[in-house]
Design a protein around this motif. Structure first.
Motif, mmCIF file in Angstrom:
data_model
loop_
_atom_site.group_PDB
_atom_site.id
_atom_site.type_symbol
_atom_site.label_atom_id
_atom_site.label_comp_id
_atom_site.label_asym_id
_atom_site.label_seq_id
_atom_site.Cartn_x
_atom_site.Cartn_y
_atom_site.Cartn_z
ATOM 1 N N ASP A 31 31.532 42.152 23.136
ATOM 2 C CA ASP A 31 31.709 40.819 22.564
ATOM 3 C C ASP A 31 31.754 39.803 23.700
ATOM 4 O O ASP A 31 32.671 39.824 24.527
ATOM 5 N N GLY A 32 30.774 38.921 23.740
ATOM 6 C CA GLY A 32 30.713 37.938 24.814
ATOM 7 C C GLY A 32 31.861 36.961 24.825
ATOM 8 O O GLY A 32 32.076 36.269 25.824
ATOM 9 N N LEU A 33 32.615 36.892 23.731
ATOM 10 C CA LEU A 33 33.739 35.964 23.648
ATOM 11 C C LEU A 33 35.070 36.627 23.969
ATOM 12 O O LEU A 33 36.088 35.944 24.088
ATOM 13 N N CYS A 34 35.073 37.932 24.096
ATOM 14 C CA CYS A 34 36.323 38.651 24.354
ATOM 15 C C CYS A 34 36.848 38.297 25.741
ATOM 16 O O CYS A 34 36.081 38.190 26.703
ATOM 17 N N THR A 35 38.148 38.116 25.866
ATOM 18 C CA THR A 35 38.776 37.763 27.147
ATOM 19 C C THR A 35 39.195 38.995 27.923
ATOM 20 O O THR A 35 40.080 38.931 28.786
ATOM 21 N N GLY A 36 38.588 40.141 27.668
ATOM 22 C CA GLY A 36 38.891 41.369 28.400
ATOM 23 C C GLY A 36 40.238 41.925 28.007
ATOM 24 O O GLY A 36 40.504 42.210 26.840
ATOM 25 N N GLY A 37 41.112 42.096 29.017
ATOM 26 C CA GLY A 37 42.473 42.571 28.740
ATOM 27 C C GLY A 37 43.508 41.565 29.169
ATOM 28 O O GLY A 37 44.669 41.924 29.437
ATOM 29 N N ARG A 38 43.126 40.301 29.255
ATOM 30 C CA ARG A 38 44.030 39.277 29.766
ATOM 31 C C ARG A 38 45.266 39.094 28.887
ATOM 32 O O ARG A 38 46.387 38.979 29.385
ATOM 33 N N GLN B 35 41.972 52.061 45.416
ATOM 34 C CA GLN B 35 40.580 52.293 45.068
ATOM 35 C C GLN B 35 40.312 51.979 43.603
ATOM 36 O O GLN B 35 39.323 51.355 43.256
ATOM 37 N N SER B 36 41.220 52.408 42.735
ATOM 38 C CA SER B 36 41.048 52.152 41.301
ATOM 39 C C SER B 36 41.602 50.805 40.887
ATOM 40 O O SER B 36 41.413 50.389 39.741
ATOM 41 N N LEU B 37 42.306 50.145 41.804
ATOM 42 C CA LEU B 37 42.888 48.853 41.483
ATOM 43 C C LEU B 37 41.813 47.855 41.063
ATOM 44 O O LEU B 37 41.986 47.109 40.101
ATOM 45 N N ASN B 38 40.687 47.876 41.759
ATOM 46 C CA ASN B 38 39.599 46.954 41.423
ATOM 47 C C ASN B 38 39.011 47.253 40.046
ATOM 48 O O ASN B 38 38.582 46.351 39.328
ATOM 49 N N GLN B 39 39.004 48.528 39.685
ATOM 50 C CA GLN B 39 38.498 48.900 38.366
ATOM 51 C C GLN B 39 39.419 48.379 37.266
ATOM 52 O O GLN B 39 38.958 47.906 36.220
ATOM 53 N N ILE B 40 40.732 48.462 37.512
ATOM 54 C CA ILE B 40 41.698 47.924 36.543
ATOM 55 C C ILE B 40 41.527 46.417 36.417
ATOM 56 O O ILE B 40 41.489 45.872 35.306
ATOM 57 N N ALA B 41 41.416 45.747 37.572
ATOM 58 C CA ALA B 41 41.265 44.294 37.557
ATOM 59 C C ALA B 41 39.974 43.890 36.845
ATOM 60 O O ALA B 41 39.932 42.900 36.112
ATOM 61 N N ASP C 90 45.871 40.970 42.871
ATOM 62 C CA ASP C 90 46.997 40.717 43.780
ATOM 63 C C ASP C 90 48.325 41.076 43.117
ATOM 64 O O ASP C 90 49.222 41.636 43.765
ATOM 65 N N HIS C 91 48.465 40.738 41.851
ATOM 66 C CA HIS C 91 49.723 41.022 41.156
ATOM 67 C C HIS C 91 49.903 42.529 40.957
ATOM 68 O O HIS C 91 50.992 43.071 41.213
ATOM 69 N N LEU C 92 48.852 43.206 40.525
ATOM 70 C CA LEU C 92 48.968 44.636 40.268
ATOM 71 C C LEU C 92 49.118 45.443 41.564
ATOM 72 O O LEU C 92 49.684 46.537 41.559
ATOM 73 N N ASN D 137 42.494 35.310 36.632
ATOM 74 C CA ASN D 137 41.194 35.678 37.197
ATOM 75 C C ASN D 137 41.303 37.020 37.920
ATOM 76 O O ASN D 137 42.404 37.552 38.132
ATOM 77 N N THR D 138 40.179 37.567 38.299
ATOM 78 C CA THR D 138 40.157 38.914 38.893
ATOM 79 C C THR D 138 41.021 39.000 40.143
ATOM 80 O O THR D 138 41.787 39.965 40.324
#
Length: 617
Positions: A148-155, A127-133, A117-119, A111-112
């Motif tokens: 694509d509504g089914l895409c899991t982003g970059g997980r 500042q850009s950390l939230n954008q990456i997350a 937290d890990h990154l 999750n976000t």
């Protein structure tokens, strides 16, 4: 399905022969990288970790927990190691063990907040950390940038990088999205497809990164649109997301395919409200592709009807062709007969839902399905007209009539539907089809298959009449009497001279073949012929003889209803448990459906009209 207690999901790569990276990256554990979120490879500057912060241990602990959570949530790739319908002597190249991470688990574990937290322990630009997350884990209610509504982003990308301890490389993926969206829908990512994204990885890390992706990915099962014959060929590396496969069903020798009960989590398909399905898998052979194409074509020519089992999707995966159909929890009609009874037969369950009205209604439903197959109407969909042609089902039998659970007036019941159009053939309503183009089921085949060169659409009506007669037998006399009926049919032989073989022919059919010889006074068949014959004497001298022969032609083969069938019909009609409506139905079967002369036989619309009338009384 319970989570396994095996090692971490990605540790399975060691079995592939690739060396473990743990020992080679000891130095990495001793320092962390403060990586600029805006930079590329040239801006990454390794710095000594401050021992006071304990970041080395925090990173290792966080990384290890993520991998353990993914392992515990992972599912086995059930499509892989099951017994498959394989041609004798052929080899199955896919032997390795595979897994995948279910979509719901992947969204929960990565999750976000957790990703941020890990990154944060690895990257220095808060500042850009939230954008990456947000790139890795689109927020609740939001979709990935790819749309694509089914895409899991970059997980999956991040999890694969976590395995090889290269999470900092996620910055390169994020920065690349400013030019072109790179996300989980872009997978698999390799040195060949995106070389600029894997420059920071060694050759072995690239191999591990590719393998790590395959241990997380799955296919989302999409529905095949009606009348669409363009099936998909799926990526072999990703798993099919089955959460259950019925392993008890073994391939039948001689069959072209095997059908299994499967379950797919609702997060992994768009095939409807149910999660249970029937999976039909073809043998791996040279003819499997042809058989698959023919069955897909036939099914996509069948009208959409609530009494016809539709193809939900079709695809090729790991060299095998597959269909997915709705799952009939009641089995097929043959199995229903063996399971339930009205007279408390041994090893059966009471058919509390049975009634005369139910039997007639279900028979009417099957007749309707056959009638719309024989007389389809053109279908208009979003401005596109689909021209459907009449088809002969050619394989009407109890095992191809499926039983779906239903609740009627608060009671459990079954709805019957016609299935398996694998042998269906196109034929115009008023024309014929060559007999050599039709595959048949021996017991339910009509007599014209043995005596004629061509057949009509009412070929199916004979087969349906046989099934209806057995259905009534089960309802009135019970399953054991239905079996006895089949035994009695088998004992009644065809005429021994009606076949080229020698001896009697025992066969379970509803008709028998007979030899018709002209009477002695019938001169229409007389034929005159001259025959030359050479006769040798004891002294080896040869003499030529000329003979005039008179032969009687016109010998022909005809068919008639077996006596055992006629006796059985009379037995049913006279039975005290046979309702008046059922007697009327039996009369129709005998006089309109089981008719030797195919031209005098009722068509499927006639059958539907009769049953509609009798059920509406």
């Amino acid at each position: 399905m319970q989570a396994t207690s095996s090692p971490l999901i990605f540790d399975a790569m060691l079995a592939t022969g690739l060396p473990d990276q743990t020992s080679s990256q000891t130095d990495t554990h001793r320092q962390c990288r403060n990586t600029s979120l805006q930079g590329t490879r040239s801006t990454q500057t390794p710095t000594r970790c401050n021992p006071a912060t304990g970041c080395r241990f925090h990173i290792e602990a966080s990384r290890g927990q993520i991998l353990r959570d993914l392992q515990n949530a992972s599912e086995a790739d059930l499509s892989e190691n099951l017994p498959q319908p394989v041609e004798q002597g052929s080899a199955d190249p896919i032997q390795s063990s595979r897994r995948f991470a279910p979509r719901k688990s992947l969204l929960q574990i990565l999750n976000t907040r957790r990703v941020a937290d890990h990154l944060q322990m690895l990257l220095d630009d808060s500042q850009s950390l939230n954008q990456i997350a947000e790139y890795v884990c689109p927020g609740e209610g939001k979709t990935c940038r790819c749309g694509d509504g089914l895409c899991t982003g970059g997980r999956i990308i991040l999890a694969s990088l976590v395995r090889i301890e290269k999470e900092g490389c996620i910055v390169s993926f994020y920065n690349r999205t400013k030019q072109k969206i790179i996300c989980d829908s872009s997978l698999p990512i390799s040195d060949e497809s995106f070389p600029e994204l894997t420059d920071d990885l060694t050759k072995k890390e690239k191999q591990l990164f590719r393998y790590a992706q395959s241990q997380l990915r799955y296919h989302y099962v999409r529905k095949l649109e009606p009348y669409d014959r363009n099936f998909g060929e799926l990526d072999n590396e990703a798993a099919l997301p089955y959460s259950h496969v019925d392993e008890r069903i073994e391939p039948i020798k001689g069959e072209l395919s095997v059908v299994r009960h499967i379950r797919i989590d609702s997060d992994h398909h768009e095939l409807g409200d149910e999660d249970d399905f029937a999976l039909k898998t073809f043998k791996k052979s040279q003819l499997s592709g042809v058989s698959f194409d023919e069955e897909l074509r036939a099914n996509q020519q069948v009208p959409q009807h609530d009494r016809i089992v539709p193809v939900l999707t079709a695809f090729k995966h790991r060299q095998r062709f597959h269909f997915i159909f709705p799952y009939a929890s009641g089995g097929n009609l043959k199995e229903l007969w063996a399971t339930y009874s009205m007279n408390n037969e041994p090893e059966t369950e009471p058919a509390a839902w049975y009634s005369t009205q139910w039997l007639l209604t279900e028979c009417r439903g099957i007749a309707e399905s056959l009638a719309v197959t024989h007389k389809p109407t053109s279908h208009l969909e979003q401005g596109t007209q689909h021209i459907l042609v009449p088809q002969l089902h050619a394989d009407v039998k109890p095992s191809n009539i499926l039983c779906f659970d239903a609740t009627i007036q608060g009671k459990k019941s079954f709805v019957l539907k016609l299935a398996d159009f694998g042998y269906a053939r196109k034929v115009n309503e008023n024309s014929t089809l060559g007999i050599g183009y039709v595959t048949h089921t021996k017991t339910y085949r009509p007599p014209e298959y043995d005596t004629e060169e061509v057949i009509h659409l009412n070929y199916d009506v004979w087969s349906l009449g046989c099934v209806f007669l057995e259905f009534i037998t089960w309802a009135v006399l019970g399953f054991s009497e239905k079996e006895s009926f089949a035994t009695n049919r088998s004992k009644e032989c065809h005429d021994p001279y009606s076949s080229t073989g020698k001896g009697q022919v025992l066969e379970d059919t509803f008709f028998k073949k007979c030899i018709i010889v002209p009477r002695w006074y019938d001169l229409s068949g007389l034929r005159l012929s001259f025959e030359s014959k050479i006769k040798k004497s004891p002294s080896r001298a040869a003499a030529s003889q000329h003979l005039l022969r008179i032969s009687r032609g016109g010998v022909r083969i005809e068919c008639k209803i077996k006596d055992s069938v006629t006796k059985h019909i009379n037995k049913l009609r006279d039975h005290p448990m046979c309702a008046p409506e059922i007697r009327t139905f039996i009369d129709f079967i005998e006089t309109r459906m089981l008719v030797i002369d195919s031209s005098a036989r009722a068509n499927s619309s006639d059958v539907e009209e009769f049953l509609r009338g009798i059920t509406n009384r």
